[in-house]
Motif scaffolding. Structure first.
Motif, PDB file in Angstrom:
ATOM      1  N   LEU A   3      54.610  20.031   2.346  1.00  0.00           N
ATOM      2  CA  LEU A   3      53.426  20.611   1.725  1.00  0.00           C
ATOM      3  C   LEU A   3      52.377  20.877   2.794  1.00  0.00           C
ATOM      4  CD1 LEU A   3      53.072  18.269  -1.364  1.00  0.00           C
ATOM      5  CD2 LEU A   3      54.142  20.513  -1.276  1.00  0.00           C
ATOM      6  N   SER A   4      51.498  21.826   2.532  1.00  0.00           N
ATOM      7  CA  SER A   4      50.380  22.114   3.428  1.00  0.00           C
ATOM      8  C   SER A   4      49.102  22.185   2.619  1.00  0.00           C
ATOM      9  CB  SER A   4      50.588  23.450   4.147  1.00  0.00           C
ATOM     10  OG  SER A   4      51.696  23.384   4.994  1.00  0.00           O
ATOM     11  N   GLU A   5      48.027  21.705   3.208  1.00  0.00           N
ATOM     12  CA  GLU A   5      46.724  21.804   2.568  1.00  0.00           C
ATOM     13  C   GLU A   5      45.626  21.658   3.609  1.00  0.00           C
ATOM     14  OE1 GLU A   5      45.262  17.912   0.500  1.00  0.00           O
ATOM     15  OE2 GLU A   5      47.410  18.103   0.092  1.00  0.00           O
ATOM     16  N   ILE A   6      44.415  21.998   3.201  1.00  0.00           N
ATOM     17  CA  ILE A   6      43.243  21.833   4.053  1.00  0.00           C
ATOM     18  C   ILE A   6      42.606  20.493   3.710  1.00  0.00           C
ATOM     19  CG2 ILE A   6      40.978  22.754   4.703  1.00  0.00           C
ATOM     20  CD1 ILE A   6      43.247  24.638   5.460  1.00  0.00           C
ATOM     21  N   VAL A   7      42.348  19.678   4.733  1.00  0.00           N
ATOM     22  CA  VAL A   7      41.750  18.355   4.557  1.00  0.00           C
ATOM     23  C   VAL A   7      40.434  18.326   5.326  1.00  0.00           C
ATOM     24  CG1 VAL A   7      42.054  15.887   5.010  1.00  0.00           C
ATOM     25  CG2 VAL A   7      44.011  17.283   4.316  1.00  0.00           C
ATOM     26  N   LYS A   8      39.393  17.782   4.698  1.00  0.00           N
ATOM     27  CA  LYS A   8      38.107  17.584   5.369  1.00  0.00           C
ATOM     28  C   LYS A   8      38.117  16.219   6.038  1.00  0.00           C
ATOM     29  CE  LYS A   8      34.548  20.053   2.858  1.00  0.00           C
ATOM     30  NZ  LYS A   8      33.389  19.860   1.977  1.00  0.00           N
ATOM     31  N   VAL A   9      37.839  16.209   7.334  1.00  0.00           N
ATOM     32  CA  VAL A   9      37.749  14.971   8.101  1.00  0.00           C
ATOM     33  C   VAL A   9      36.303  14.830   8.553  1.00  0.00           C
ATOM     34  CG1 VAL A   9      38.517  13.824  10.210  1.00  0.00           C
ATOM     35  CG2 VAL A   9      40.156  15.156   8.872  1.00  0.00           C
ATOM     36  N   ASN A  10      35.743  13.642   8.392  1.00  0.00           N
ATOM     37  CA  ASN A  10      34.371  13.412   8.857  1.00  0.00           C
ATOM     38  C   ASN A  10      34.282  13.687  10.350  1.00  0.00           C
ATOM     39  OD1 ASN A  10      33.144  12.649   6.416  1.00  0.00           O
ATOM     40  ND2 ASN A  10      33.980  10.591   6.629  1.00  0.00           N
ATOM     41  N   LYS A  11      33.258  14.433  10.721  1.00  0.00           N
ATOM     42  CA  LYS A  11      33.070  14.775  12.128  1.00  0.00           C
ATOM     43  C   LYS A  11      32.287  13.664  12.816  1.00  0.00           C
ATOM     44  CE  LYS A  11      30.989  18.264  15.065  1.00  0.00           C
ATOM     45  NZ  LYS A  11      30.087  19.422  15.063  1.00  0.00           N
ATOM     46  N   ILE A  12      32.799  13.221  13.944  1.00  0.00           N
ATOM     47  CA  ILE A  12      32.073  12.280  14.785  1.00  0.00           C
ATOM     48  C   ILE A  12      31.689  13.023  16.059  1.00  0.00           C
ATOM     49  CG2 ILE A  12      33.152  10.225  13.818  1.00  0.00           C
ATOM     50  CD1 ILE A  12      34.997  10.162  16.262  1.00  0.00           C
ATOM     51  N   GLU A  13      30.793  12.437  16.830  1.00  0.00           N
ATOM     52  CA  GLU A  13      30.270  13.133  18.009  1.00  0.00           C
ATOM     53  C   GLU A  13      31.373  13.519  18.988  1.00  0.00           C
ATOM     54  OE1 GLU A  13      27.273  12.176  21.658  1.00  0.00           O
ATOM     55  OE2 GLU A  13      26.710  11.475  19.659  1.00  0.00           O
ATOM     56  N   SER A  14      32.266  12.609  19.259  1.00  0.00           N
ATOM     57  CA  SER A  14      33.339  12.880  20.220  1.00  0.00           C
ATOM     58  C   SER A  14      34.671  12.581  19.544  1.00  0.00           C
ATOM     59  CB  SER A  14      33.145  11.996  21.457  1.00  0.00           C
ATOM     60  OG  SER A  14      34.170  12.217  22.377  1.00  0.00           O
ATOM     61  N   PHE A  15      35.349  13.620  19.070  1.00  0.00           N
ATOM     62  CA  PHE A  15      36.628  13.408  18.394  1.00  0.00           C
ATOM     63  C   PHE A  15      37.759  13.932  19.266  1.00  0.00           C
ATOM     64  CE2 PHE A  15      35.011  17.465  16.814  1.00  0.00           C
ATOM     65  CZ  PHE A  15      36.108  18.302  16.939  1.00  0.00           C
ATOM     66  N   ASP A  16      38.956  13.386  19.003  1.00  0.00           N
ATOM     67  CA  ASP A  16      40.146  13.817  19.730  1.00  0.00           C
ATOM     68  C   ASP A  16      41.337  13.839  18.776  1.00  0.00           C
ATOM     69  OD1 ASP A  16      40.728  11.125  19.370  1.00  0.00           O
ATOM     70  OD2 ASP A  16      40.706  10.618  21.489  1.00  0.00           O
ATOM     71  N   ASN A  17      42.510  14.156  19.314  1.00  0.00           N
ATOM     72  CA  ASN A  17      43.721  14.254  18.496  1.00  0.00           C
ATOM     73  C   ASN A  17      44.030  12.950  17.770  1.00  0.00           C
ATOM     74  OD1 ASN A  17      43.943  16.764  19.626  1.00  0.00           O
ATOM     75  ND2 ASN A  17      45.774  16.317  20.801  1.00  0.00           N
ATOM     76  N   ILE A  18      43.881  11.847  18.468  1.00  0.00           N
ATOM     77  CA  ILE A  18      44.207  10.548  17.873  1.00  0.00           C
ATOM     78  C   ILE A  18      43.292  10.248  16.689  1.00  0.00           C
ATOM     79  CG2 ILE A  18      44.270   8.051  18.304  1.00  0.00           C
ATOM     80  CD1 ILE A  18      45.181   8.796  21.186  1.00  0.00           C
ATOM     81  N   TYR A  19      41.993  10.537  16.830  1.00  0.00           N
ATOM     82  CA  TYR A  19      41.062  10.323  15.723  1.00  0.00           C
ATOM     83  C   TYR A  19      41.488  11.146  14.506  1.00  0.00           C
ATOM     84  CZ  TYR A  19      36.961  10.780  12.782  1.00  0.00           C
ATOM     85  OH  TYR A  19      36.125  10.819  11.701  1.00  0.00           O
ATOM     86  N   ILE A  20      41.785  12.421  14.711  1.00  0.00           N
ATOM     87  CA  ILE A  20      42.160  13.293  13.586  1.00  0.00           C
ATOM     88  C   ILE A  20      43.459  12.821  12.954  1.00  0.00           C
ATOM     89  CG2 ILE A  20      42.880  15.636  12.960  1.00  0.00           C
ATOM     90  CD1 ILE A  20      40.801  16.627  15.033  1.00  0.00           C
ATOM     91  N   GLU A  21      44.467  12.498  13.753  1.00  0.00           N
ATOM     92  CA  GLU A  21      45.735  12.033  13.191  1.00  0.00           C
ATOM     93  C   GLU A  21      45.552  10.732  12.418  1.00  0.00           C
ATOM     94  OE1 GLU A  21      48.668  12.023  16.299  1.00  0.00           O
ATOM     95  OE2 GLU A  21      48.562  14.208  16.498  1.00  0.00           O
ATOM     96  N   ASN A  22      44.750   9.815  12.925  1.00  0.00           N
ATOM     97  CA  ASN A  22      44.496   8.566  12.202  1.00  0.00           C
ATOM     98  C   ASN A  22      43.782   8.813  10.877  1.00  0.00           C
ATOM     99  OD1 ASN A  22      45.756   6.875  14.031  1.00  0.00           O
ATOM    100  ND2 ASN A  22      43.895   6.507  15.205  1.00  0.00           N
ATOM    101  N   GLU A  23      42.831   9.737  10.855  1.00  0.00           N
ATOM    102  CA  GLU A  23      42.136  10.066   9.607  1.00  0.00           C
ATOM    103  C   GLU A  23      43.089  10.703   8.598  1.00  0.00           C
ATOM    104  OE1 GLU A  23      38.767   9.323   8.735  1.00  0.00           O
ATOM    105  OE2 GLU A  23      39.208   8.021  10.436  1.00  0.00           O
TER     106      GLU A  23
END
Length: 53
Positions: A3-23
């Motif tokens: 499945l595919s969908e759009i997900v809103k992730v809270n933005k932090i000042e300095s984000f990276d791939n690991i932060y997004i994948e964990n969220e």
């Protein structure tokens, strides 16, 4: 099934791939692949594809 969908992730000042994948994982979606599609002041919009068990 994948499945595919759009997900809103809270933005932090300095984000990276690991932060997004964990969220994404916290939201119950183990990503097969993902891409940032938009960023605003508060959120990162991520298009994520994941396996639906």
């Amino acid at each position: 099934m994948i499945l595919s969908e759009i997900v809103k992730v809270n933005k932090i000042e300095s984000f990276d791939n690991i932060y997004i994948e964990n969220e994404l994982i916290k939201s119950g979606k183990i990503p097969v692949r993902w891409a940032i599609v938009d960023v605003d002041d508060n959120y990162i919009m991520v298009c994520v594809s994941y396996l639906n068990n």
